[in-house]
Design an enzyme around this catalytic site. Structure first.
Site, mmCIF file in Angstrom:
data_model
loop_
_atom_site.group_PDB
_atom_site.id
_atom_site.type_symbol
_atom_site.label_atom_id
_atom_site.label_comp_id
_atom_site.label_asym_id
_atom_site.label_seq_id
_atom_site.Cartn_x
_atom_site.Cartn_y
_atom_site.Cartn_z
ATOM 1 N N MET A 168 26.178 -9.781 29.283
ATOM 2 C CA MET A 168 27.446 -9.961 28.582
ATOM 3 C C MET A 168 27.570 -11.424 28.203
ATOM 4 O O MET A 168 27.384 -12.311 29.026
ATOM 5 C CB MET A 168 28.634 -9.500 29.424
ATOM 6 N N ARG A 305 33.459 -7.891 38.604
ATOM 7 C CA ARG A 305 34.347 -8.489 39.602
ATOM 8 C C ARG A 305 34.321 -7.705 40.910
ATOM 9 O O ARG A 305 34.347 -8.285 41.997
ATOM 10 C CB ARG A 305 35.769 -8.568 39.032
ATOM 11 N N TYR A 449 32.114 -17.440 39.216
ATOM 12 C CA TYR A 449 31.850 -16.668 37.992
ATOM 13 C C TYR A 449 32.679 -15.394 37.908
ATOM 14 O O TYR A 449 33.336 -14.987 38.849
ATOM 15 C CB TYR A 449 30.368 -16.412 37.768
ATOM 16 N N GLU A 450 32.660 -14.806 36.710
ATOM 17 C CA GLU A 450 33.484 -13.631 36.350
ATOM 18 C C GLU A 450 34.974 -13.904 36.516
ATOM 19 O O GLU A 450 35.743 -13.037 36.923
ATOM 20 C CB GLU A 450 33.072 -12.399 37.168
ATOM 21 N N GLY A 451 35.383 -15.102 36.187
ATOM 22 C CA GLY A 451 36.776 -15.513 36.344
ATOM 23 C C GLY A 451 36.943 -16.164 37.695
ATOM 24 O O GLY A 451 36.920 -15.492 38.734
#
Length: 600
Positions: A168, A305, A449-451
């Protein structure tokens, strides 16, 4: 030194006793083909693979890292560490990659309650390796839910078989978390494709030599798109363009104008390639409707997440197993300080109360985090397979509410456990030969990562709680109270959980009132709010564990009750400090003039 044995007994305990997965599968027509004997066999084989194949590559992969070179055509290319390609081939040929993927496109169709344990074992044994197939599965899920049937038929079977990988591609150097700022462009062509031009950073598994093709999911903006995040669209951009062979099968063809520009030099997970990807009028095909790209990408982001929450469990389990082995072997001082017998030889570290404190912190986090992740996995399975609309709605609400907690709280607790277990080793934990410093380095990325976890906290309080005046949260509290009211066990966890639920209800109402008065207040209290709710979730999980163990005399169950006591005495009290800090809010943070933060 590097030890890892998959905690199969713990996994079986959760599946068969705490959550009674066999009954859930049996009662659901879509899952009736799943039985515990098959699941046990799958988990046992995965345990062998992760221990015998992946674990030995963990340290060597960290030391060697990925290599970035250029091919004969001048394209950048990544070579994975020695042994990764052979391990991936073995993993693919065994059919593990599509274990939890839909059978319609070649997957094995196992529920999330099973594939979650697959993820845990993989991340425990070799986090860097596990990221490659994990990103591909997230991309596959996004395509499954958002792409046209034509695109699904082209790409999904190849992704689920492991022949093709996926990524992604979201952010850019100037954008960070604010994806509305992206500049990558998508210009339409007459035949229905788009020319994708731009550069993306921090792309996990952005390039490698494990598969024959890599399918990039790229956020970009079409001409005239609305400003901000509402103007993003999502595109499939394969590394190699896809064509049909003489038999009508889809194969990788000529090179697309998508290439890796460089790899990042990171603190940890060095065997995983984190890439800068450049697109120079690369051919892409839109996924879903125009300007709905961010909504589609959130499918993969939320999948990842939850997987990162599982990484928190994995690093905790790995760190604990190695630390407890060391603590049993290492002789160091006398646990009674020699008061009674000054000539007594040194004791093993395990005899020292402070060492037990660190180990029990990690053990407590590992077991309760695993239980919490399994709870969320069951909600995902209910939402996917149930035919009852009300039950599906409730399950979806639970997943939405608990996803930021799963990602942030479990990864925070995982890093905390890694540091505690490193501390057990003393100075030996800081040098490479024992492996603990790598565990700490690898664990750190999960909070970022991933927010980043602060973003997860803002999502929980700002979106999931404040947006509906706390309705989803209060419904979850009602579930917790209902469970406690029906418990047969008599143990301190019942009252402790009820007290925690009451405290969270009061805190939530206070914060909602404060936020209504000062809209920016959410930024000052969100992280502490997430941690407070996280400890409530842990208390609820321990209530489930205690109820399951009640009346069972075996040592396995007795130790779970003791661990619940430890949680009540030494872990749950932390909740009160987070409540106090959340209530304090941002006033003292904002009291400083900006000049205070000027560079010295």
């Amino acid at each position: 030194m590097r030890i890892y044995n998959a905690p199969l007994q713990e996994m079986q305990f959760l599946l068969t006793e705490v959550f009674d997965a066999p009954s859930f599968w049996r009662d659901n027509e879509s899952l009736s083909h799943i039985d515990m004997d098959t699941v046990s066999m799958v988990l046992e084989e995965l345990a062998k693979f992760t221990k015998n194949v992946l674990l030995p590559l963990n340290r060597s992969g960290d030391e060697e890292g990925v290599k970035f070179t250029h091919d004969a055509q001048g394209y950048g290319q990544v070579t994975t560490p020695t042994g990764f390609k052979q391990a991936y081939q073995q993993y693919m040929e065994a059919g593990w990659i599509g274990l939890g993927a839909t059978s319609e496109y070649g997957g094995q169709g196992f529920p999330k309650m099973v594939s979650m344990f697959q993820e845990e074992m993989m991340f425990s044994a070799n986090q860097a390796f596990a990221l490659y197939p994990n990103l591909a599965l997230g991309a596959g899920l996004c395509l499954l839910e958002s792409a046209s049937e034509e695109l699904k038929n082209i790409y999904l079977e190849k992704i689920y078989s492991g022949e093709w990988a996926g990524t992604m591609c979201l952010t850019e150097a100037h954008a960070g978390t604010d994806l509305g700022l992206i500049k990558t462009k998508a210009v339409p062509n007459k035949e229905g494709s788009y020319d994708i031009t731009g550069s993306k950073i921090f792309i996990t598994a952005g390039d490698h030599d494990l598969t024959e093709n890599i399918i990039h999911l790229v956020l970009a903006k079409t001409p005239g798109a609305p400003a901000g995040s509402k103007g993003t669209s999502l595109f499939i951009v394969p590394k190699y363009l896809v064509e049909k062979d003489d038999k009508g099968d889809y194969q990788s063809g000529e090179r697309n104008a998508a290439s890796v520009g460089s790899v990042e030099h990171k603190m940890g997970v060095k065997g995983s390639a984190t890439c800068v990807l450049n697109f120079d009028k690369a051919k892409g095909w839109m996924v879903g409707e125009e300007n709905t790209g961010l909504a589609s990408m959130f499918i993969i982001m939320n999948y990842e997440r939850l997987a990162i929450g599982v990484q928190g469990i994995s690093v905790t389990e790995l760190a604990y197993q190695n630390a407890v082995a060391y603590a049993n072997d290492r002789l160091q001082s006398r646990s009674d300080s020699g008061i009674k017998n000054p000539d007594k030889p040194a004791d093993a570290l395990i005899h020292h109360a402070d060492v037990r404190r660190m180990l029990l912190n990690a053990k407590s986090h590992a077991e309760v985090s695993r239980c919490f992740a399994m709870y969320v996995a069951k909600q995902l399975d209910i939402a996917k397979y149930s035919n009852d609309k009300q039950i599906v709605e409730t399950a979806n609400n639970r997943v939405a509410l608990l996803t930021p907690i799963t990602k942030a709280f479990l990864s925070d607790k995982g890093f905390e456990a890694a540091v505690d277990c490193q501390q057990v080793f003393g100075g030996h934990g800081y040098i490479r030969e024992w492996g603990m410093e790598q565990i700490v380095r690898d664990a750190r990325i999960a909070q970022i990562y991933e927010g980043a976890n602060g973003i997860q906290a803002l999502d929980l309080l700002g979106r999931k709680v404040a947006r509906d005046s706390g309705a989803m949260l209060f419904d979850f509290l009602a579930e917790i109270r209902g469970y406690i009211a029906n418990m047969q066990a008599e143990h301190g966890i019942e009252q402790a959980t009820l007290n925690a639920a009451n405290d969270i209800e009061c805190l939530t109402k206070t914060l909602l009132m404060n936020i209504n008065e000062r809209k920016d207040e959410v930024n000052g209290c969100a992280v502490n709010y997430l941690h407070a709710v996280g400890y409530l979730c842990f208390a609820y999980m321990y209530a489930m564990i205690v109820e399951t163990c009640q009346g069972k005399d075996e040592v396995f169950y007795a130790n779970k009750l003791k661990l619940a006591d430890y949680f009540i005495d030494h872990i749950l009290p932390r909740m009160q400090s987070h409540i106090a800090m959340a209530q304090a809010g941002s006033e003292s943070m904002m009291a400083f003039d900006l000049a205070y933060f000027d560079h010295m």
